[in-house]
Design a protein around this motif. Structure first.
Motif, PDB file in Angstrom:
ATOM      1  N   UNK A  35      38.908  18.830  26.599  1.00  0.00           N
ATOM      2  CA  UNK A  35      39.612  17.804  27.377  1.00  0.00           C
ATOM      3  C   UNK A  35      38.729  17.262  28.502  1.00  0.00           C
ATOM      4  N   UNK A  36      39.029  16.063  28.895  1.00  0.00           N
ATOM      5  CA  UNK A  36      38.471  15.513  30.122  1.00  0.00           C
ATOM      6  C   UNK A  36      39.465  15.828  31.227  1.00  0.00           C
ATOM      7  N   UNK A  37      38.978  16.266  32.370  1.00  0.00           N
ATOM      8  CA  UNK A  37      39.851  16.836  33.396  1.00  0.00           C
ATOM      9  C   UNK A  37      39.682  16.090  34.718  1.00  0.00           C
ATOM     10  N   UNK A  38      40.808  15.689  35.274  1.00  0.00           N
ATOM     11  CA  UNK A  38      40.853  15.163  36.632  1.00  0.00           C
ATOM     12  C   UNK A  38      41.649  16.152  37.477  1.00  0.00           C
ATOM     13  N   UNK A  39      41.039  16.642  38.535  1.00  0.00           N
ATOM     14  CA  UNK A  39      41.703  17.584  39.433  1.00  0.00           C
ATOM     15  C   UNK A  39      42.370  16.830  40.575  1.00  0.00           C
ATOM     16  N   UNK A  40      43.534  17.322  40.987  1.00  0.00           N
ATOM     17  CA  UNK A  40      44.207  16.808  42.175  1.00  0.00           C
ATOM     18  C   UNK A  40      44.409  17.980  43.120  1.00  0.00           C
ATOM     19  N   UNK A  41      43.881  17.863  44.324  1.00  0.00           N
ATOM     20  CA  UNK A  41      43.974  18.959  45.290  1.00  0.00           C
ATOM     21  C   UNK A  41      43.937  18.369  46.691  1.00  0.00           C
ATOM     22  N   UNK A  42      44.338  19.183  47.674  1.00  0.00           N
ATOM     23  CA  UNK A  42      44.408  18.694  49.052  1.00  0.00           C
ATOM     24  C   UNK A  42      43.348  19.292  49.961  1.00  0.00           C
ATOM     25  N   UNK A  43      42.434  20.097  49.405  1.00  0.00           N
ATOM     26  CA  UNK A  43      41.396  20.729  50.221  1.00  0.00           C
ATOM     27  C   UNK A  43      40.236  19.748  50.423  1.00  0.00           C
ATOM     28  N   UNK A  44      40.081  19.187  51.627  1.00  0.00           N
ATOM     29  CA  UNK A  44      39.056  18.145  51.837  1.00  0.00           C
ATOM     30  C   UNK A  44      37.643  18.625  51.550  1.00  0.00           C
ATOM     31  N   UNK A  45      37.313  19.869  51.944  1.00  0.00           N
ATOM     32  CA  UNK A  45      35.956  20.374  51.738  1.00  0.00           C
ATOM     33  C   UNK A  45      35.656  20.526  50.250  1.00  0.00           C
ATOM     34  N   UNK A  71      31.804  24.763  34.552  1.00  0.00           N
ATOM     35  CA  UNK A  71      33.001  24.042  34.122  1.00  0.00           C
ATOM     36  C   UNK A  71      32.919  22.628  34.687  1.00  0.00           C
ATOM     37  N   UNK A  72      32.904  21.646  33.806  1.00  0.00           N
ATOM     38  CA  UNK A  72      32.729  20.260  34.236  1.00  0.00           C
ATOM     39  C   UNK A  72      34.072  19.538  34.325  1.00  0.00           C
ATOM     40  N   UNK A  73      34.154  18.651  35.305  1.00  0.00           N
ATOM     41  CA  UNK A  73      35.353  17.826  35.467  1.00  0.00           C
ATOM     42  C   UNK A  73      34.950  16.357  35.475  1.00  0.00           C
ATOM     43  N   UNK A  74      35.939  15.513  35.240  1.00  0.00           N
ATOM     44  CA  UNK A  74      35.700  14.076  35.272  1.00  0.00           C
ATOM     45  C   UNK A  74      35.743  13.543  36.699  1.00  0.00           C
ATOM     46  N   UNK A  75      36.704  14.061  37.463  1.00  0.00           N
ATOM     47  CA  UNK A  75      36.882  13.564  38.825  1.00  0.00           C
ATOM     48  C   UNK A  75      37.790  14.530  39.573  1.00  0.00           C
ATOM     49  N   UNK A  76      37.818  14.411  40.886  1.00  0.00           N
ATOM     50  CA  UNK A  76      38.773  15.135  41.721  1.00  0.00           C
ATOM     51  C   UNK A  76      39.291  14.169  42.769  1.00  0.00           C
TER      52      UNK A  76
END
Length: 374
Positions: A35-45, A71-76
């Motif tokens: 899968x291509x993965x987009x992460x959503x998180x609130x940690x600014x660092x 582990x590769x992601x598409x975006x965060x």
């Protein structure tokens, strides 16, 4: 949203929650499934660093062939500062997964209702990878709360949200870009709701309820119980508690009752439960995963309600006319150790338990037994 509209070539999953469980279990399962993965998180660092790297390191502590995995992601993106981009991803994604803890699911539901409330698409799927009983129905109710009108309720009601079971011991790594984990993993969904996730490493299984309680009691309840007792002995890490024979001996009467309940109510043979319990203890004893006790031994009083992991099995056993005195004595030790840390008197503890247990006949019976044991 340059680039977003071209991402449908491969299955795109938006995952909420980039903590240890998210990056240690769910995201690797998605990545290994292609899968291509987009992460959503609130940690600014974390967002700042992963925006540039588009990857992180997973240390599989017991992998003898290769410990470090990229582990590769598409975006965060941040739901707070990148809301428009997140909504754009949600409009084109194939599925949403979460690992944010129960108390934060409400925020995910709000965003999904905003993104999907005006469209009806029965192919949409949300996999809440949380250790929450009945998480599918719970998240569905959260979505309905954010529907603005009857049409939105209809649109959101067709989204498939199965119950799940997730299991992998994960801990923060030595840097923010690393997560430490283990080879064992379990990440499955209810086949009665989603017959095929379309994600190779996240299968649909039957009888998920029995699997959920096997894992809930023999891993989660067990880990919580020994973590609270380990604080009393001034241990630092969960693996120290799992290796401590004195703690294990103190817990054994309670564990025996859990195994008895799994057989009586969920049809799991006692030798099968024993196998799983020994496997869980071995995994929790791994010193390469330094899970700090304070991340496990938390919120004791909320875990002592009649419907939660410590007391619910005792109530069910009482219903089955099984003596729970030995197991309740273990719970008493855990409560007393916590009361000592909080400086509570016996009367204050009794008041707390009256508030937690006094609302039902069996709860009151349990409280009477608890006081009699003192």
């Amino acid at each position: 949203m340059e680039g977003v509209s071209t991402m449908k070539q491969k299955k795109l999953v938006v995952h909420f929650g980039a903590g240890a469980l998210g990056r240690g279990l769910v995201v690797p399962m998605l990545y290994d499934s292609g899968c291509r993965i987009v992460l959503a998180d609130t940690n600014p660092m974390l967002i700042e660093k992963m925006k540039d790297a588009k990857s992180y390191t997973l240390d599989v502590s017991d992998d003898e062939q290769q410990r470090l995995h990229t582990i590769k992601i598409e975006d965060i993106v941040s739901p707070v500062t990148d809301e428009a981009m997140l909504l754009a991803y949600l409009h084109i994604c194939d599925a949403v997964t979460t690992s944010v803890r129960r108390e934060n699911l409400i925020h995910v539901a709000k965003v999904l209702a905003m993104a999907w409330g005006t469209e009806s698409d029965s192919r949409r799927m949300v996999l809440c990878c949380e250790n929450v009983e009945g998480v599918g129905a719970y998240f569905h109710s959260l979505l309905m709360d954010y529907a603005k009108n009857e049409q939105q309720r209809k649109n959101l009601s067709v989204i498939r949200i199965p119950d799940t079971i997730v299991d992998r011991i994960c801990a923060a790594g030595s840097t923010i870009m690393e997560v430490t984990s283990e080879s064992f993993h379990e990440c499955s969904v209810d086949a009665d709701v989603v017959t095929d996730t379309g994600i190779a490493k996240i299968p649909s299984i039957t009888n998920i309820r029995s699997h959920f309680y096997r894992k809930r009691y023999l891993l989660n309840t067990y880990a919580d119980a020994m973590a609270f007792l380990a604080l009393e002995k001034q241990h630092t890490y969960l693996y120290e508690a799992a290796k401590d024979e004195e703690i294990q001996n103190r817990l054994d009467p309670y564990i025996r009752l859990l195994i008895q309940l799994l057989k009586a109510k969920y049809g799991i043979a006692m030798n099968e439960s024993e196998h799983w319990f020994q496997l869980y203890r071995k995994r929790l004893s791994n010193p390469e995963i330094p899970r700090e006790l304070h991340t496990v031994a938390r919120s004791l009083w909320s875990k002592m309600t009649l419907s939660e992991r410590f007391i619910c099995p005792l109530i069910e056993l009482i219903h089955l006319h099984i003596d729970v005195s030995d197991g309740l004595a273990v719970i008493q030790e855990i409560i007393e150790s916590q009361a000592g840390r909080e400086g509570l008197t016996d009367d204050e503890v009794h008041k707390k338990l009256q508030d937690l247990w006094g609302g039902t006949e069996y709860g009151r019976k349990l409280l009477e037994m608890f006081i009699a044991l003192e």
